[in-house]
Motif scaffolding. Structure first.
Motif, mmCIF file in Angstrom:
data_model
loop_
_atom_site.group_PDB
_atom_site.id
_atom_site.type_symbol
_atom_site.label_atom_id
_atom_site.label_comp_id
_atom_site.label_asym_id
_atom_site.label_seq_id
_atom_site.Cartn_x
_atom_site.Cartn_y
_atom_site.Cartn_z
ATOM 1 N N TYR A 88 0.868 -1.172 0.000
ATOM 2 C CA TYR A 88 0.000 0.000 0.000
ATOM 3 C C TYR A 88 0.907 1.224 0.000
ATOM 4 N N SER A 89 0.552 2.228 -0.828
ATOM 5 C CA SER A 89 1.346 3.449 -0.920
ATOM 6 C C SER A 89 0.529 4.622 -0.405
ATOM 7 N N LEU A 90 1.176 5.445 0.425
ATOM 8 C CA LEU A 90 0.530 6.622 0.984
ATOM 9 C C LEU A 90 1.378 7.842 0.658
ATOM 10 N N LYS A 91 0.745 9.012 0.595
ATOM 11 C CA LYS A 91 1.436 10.269 0.279
ATOM 12 C C LYS A 91 1.247 11.231 1.445
ATOM 13 N N ILE A 92 2.356 11.893 1.829
ATOM 14 C CA ILE A 92 2.317 12.906 2.891
ATOM 15 C C ILE A 92 2.047 14.253 2.230
ATOM 16 N N ILE A 93 0.971 14.917 2.636
ATOM 17 C CA ILE A 93 0.613 16.230 2.106
ATOM 18 C C ILE A 93 0.661 17.218 3.264
ATOM 19 N N SER A 94 1.568 18.193 3.192
ATOM 20 C CA SER A 94 1.616 19.231 4.228
ATOM 21 C C SER A 94 1.751 20.579 3.535
ATOM 22 N N THR A 95 0.726 21.417 3.669
ATOM 23 C CA THR A 95 0.714 22.706 2.998
ATOM 24 C C THR A 95 1.078 23.852 3.936
ATOM 25 N N HIS A 96 0.800 23.710 5.232
ATOM 26 C CA HIS A 96 1.032 24.814 6.155
ATOM 27 C C HIS A 96 2.300 24.635 6.986
ATOM 28 N N PHE A 97 2.428 23.488 7.621
ATOM 29 C CA PHE A 97 3.588 23.225 8.467
ATOM 30 C C PHE A 97 4.302 21.989 7.933
ATOM 31 N N PRO A 98 5.629 21.957 7.986
ATOM 32 C CA PRO A 98 6.350 20.769 7.484
ATOM 33 C C PRO A 98 6.161 19.573 8.425
ATOM 34 N N MET A 99 5.346 18.636 8.003
ATOM 35 C CA MET A 99 5.054 17.448 8.801
ATOM 36 C C MET A 99 6.228 16.479 8.710
ATOM 37 N N SER A 100 6.503 15.799 9.813
ATOM 38 C CA SER A 100 7.598 14.834 9.835
ATOM 39 C C SER A 100 7.041 13.462 10.201
ATOM 40 N N VAL A 101 7.386 12.458 9.395
ATOM 41 C CA VAL A 101 6.939 11.086 9.640
ATOM 42 C C VAL A 101 8.172 10.202 9.680
ATOM 43 N N LYS A 102 8.283 9.386 10.736
ATOM 44 C CA LYS A 102 9.425 8.476 10.834
ATOM 45 C C LYS A 102 9.002 7.186 11.515
ATOM 46 N N VAL A 103 9.763 6.136 11.215
ATOM 47 C CA VAL A 103 9.520 4.825 11.812
ATOM 48 C C VAL A 103 10.502 4.655 12.958
ATOM 49 N N VAL A 104 9.973 4.446 14.162
ATOM 50 C CA VAL A 104 10.809 4.246 15.351
ATOM 51 C C VAL A 104 10.383 2.939 15.991
ATOM 52 N N GLY A 105 11.249 1.937 15.885
ATOM 53 C CA GLY A 105 10.933 0.628 16.456
ATOM 54 C C GLY A 105 9.747 0.002 15.755
ATOM 55 N N ASP A 106 8.703 -0.281 16.528
ATOM 56 C CA ASP A 106 7.506 -0.905 15.944
ATOM 57 C C ASP A 106 6.339 0.073 15.863
ATOM 58 N N GLY A 127 5.335 -8.633 10.972
ATOM 59 C CA GLY A 127 5.226 -9.102 9.601
ATOM 60 C C GLY A 127 4.934 -8.000 8.598
ATOM 61 N N VAL A 128 4.788 -6.755 9.069
ATOM 62 C CA VAL A 128 4.513 -5.624 8.190
ATOM 63 C C VAL A 128 5.734 -4.708 8.205
ATOM 64 N N LYS A 129 6.144 -4.253 7.021
ATOM 65 C CA LYS A 129 7.313 -3.386 6.884
ATOM 66 C C LYS A 129 6.844 -2.023 6.378
ATOM 67 N N VAL A 130 7.206 -0.952 7.104
ATOM 68 C CA VAL A 130 6.843 0.409 6.724
ATOM 69 C C VAL A 130 8.123 1.175 6.419
ATOM 70 N N THR A 131 8.169 1.812 5.247
ATOM 71 C CA THR A 131 9.314 2.639 4.888
ATOM 72 C C THR A 131 8.827 4.029 4.504
ATOM 73 N N VAL A 132 9.628 5.042 4.902
ATOM 74 C CA VAL A 132 9.305 6.429 4.593
ATOM 75 C C VAL A 132 10.444 6.993 3.751
ATOM 76 N N LYS A 133 10.125 7.463 2.538
ATOM 77 C CA LYS A 133 11.115 8.090 1.658
ATOM 78 C C LYS A 133 10.534 9.402 1.155
ATOM 79 N N GLY A 134 11.036 10.490 1.681
ATOM 80 C CA GLY A 134 10.529 11.804 1.275
ATOM 81 C C GLY A 134 9.076 11.962 1.647
ATOM 82 N N GLU A 135 8.219 12.125 0.643
ATOM 83 C CA GLU A 135 6.783 12.294 0.886
ATOM 84 C C GLU A 135 5.999 11.006 0.674
ATOM 85 N N ASP A 136 6.693 9.892 0.461
ATOM 86 C CA ASP A 136 6.019 8.621 0.206
ATOM 87 C C ASP A 136 6.217 7.653 1.363
#
Length: 181
Positions: A88-106, A127-136
């Protein structure tokens, strides 16, 4: 109107091993193993015959007949998951404040959503792997239910309430579901 006999067969592809223990089904493939308990489906008899899983029941009303097709789809999803996998692919949309998304542990941590100081957290299932690259953000795994649940939780956690949606379109949004090859 009741159906007299409903019998559904699921073909098991080569390279996939299915074990049935009562109502518990275990599917092994090249990507891994998925186990699922169907004890809630008391009316359905699940058996294994050569290279087929057979679901059978008698005198079903409309809801029970729908249940047999739901169980069939779950088993097909398990077979597809252990042979191919899901993304599944998700997109980070932030127009007002720079939102930060990161994977920490589980868990996935979402910070600075519309300037909030609180950290929004989403648990990542085993069993689920989440990766964050830029806005994806990509969510991958072999169990469709876990993958879709984590993606939905990320989208729900980033939902903003109490603001005008025409002005504040910030959030994380699901834009693509795919079966890996």
């Amino acid at each position: 109107m009741q159906s007299i006999v409903v019998k559904e067969e699921i073909e098991i592809p080569s390279g996939v091993e299915v074990k049935i223990d009562g109502k518990k089904i275990t599917v092994n493939g090249k990507k891994g193993q998925i186990e699922r308990d169907f004890s809630f489906a008391k009316e359905i008899e699940i058996s294994l015959d050569a290279n087929k899983v057979i679901l059978m029941s008698t005198f079903l009303n409309r809801k029970e007949k729908a249940l047999i097709y739901s169980v069939k789809r779950h088993i097909l999803n398990m077979i597809e998951g252990v042979t191919k996998g899901y993304r599944y692919s998700l997109k980070i949309i932030s127009t007002h404040f720079p939102m930060s998304v990161k994977v920490v542990g589980d868990e996935v941590q979402i910070t600075n959503l519309i300037g909030e100081k609180d950290i929004r957290r989403v648990k990542i299932y085993p069993g689920v792997k989440v990766t964050v690259k830029g806005e994806d953000i990509t969510v991958e795994g072999i169990d469709l239910e876990k993958v879709s649940h984590v993606a939905a939780n990320i989208e729900t956690q980033s939902k903003i309430r109490g603001f005008d949606k025409r002005v504040f379109s910030d959030g994380i949004f699901l834009y693509k579901k795919e079966v890996l090859s």
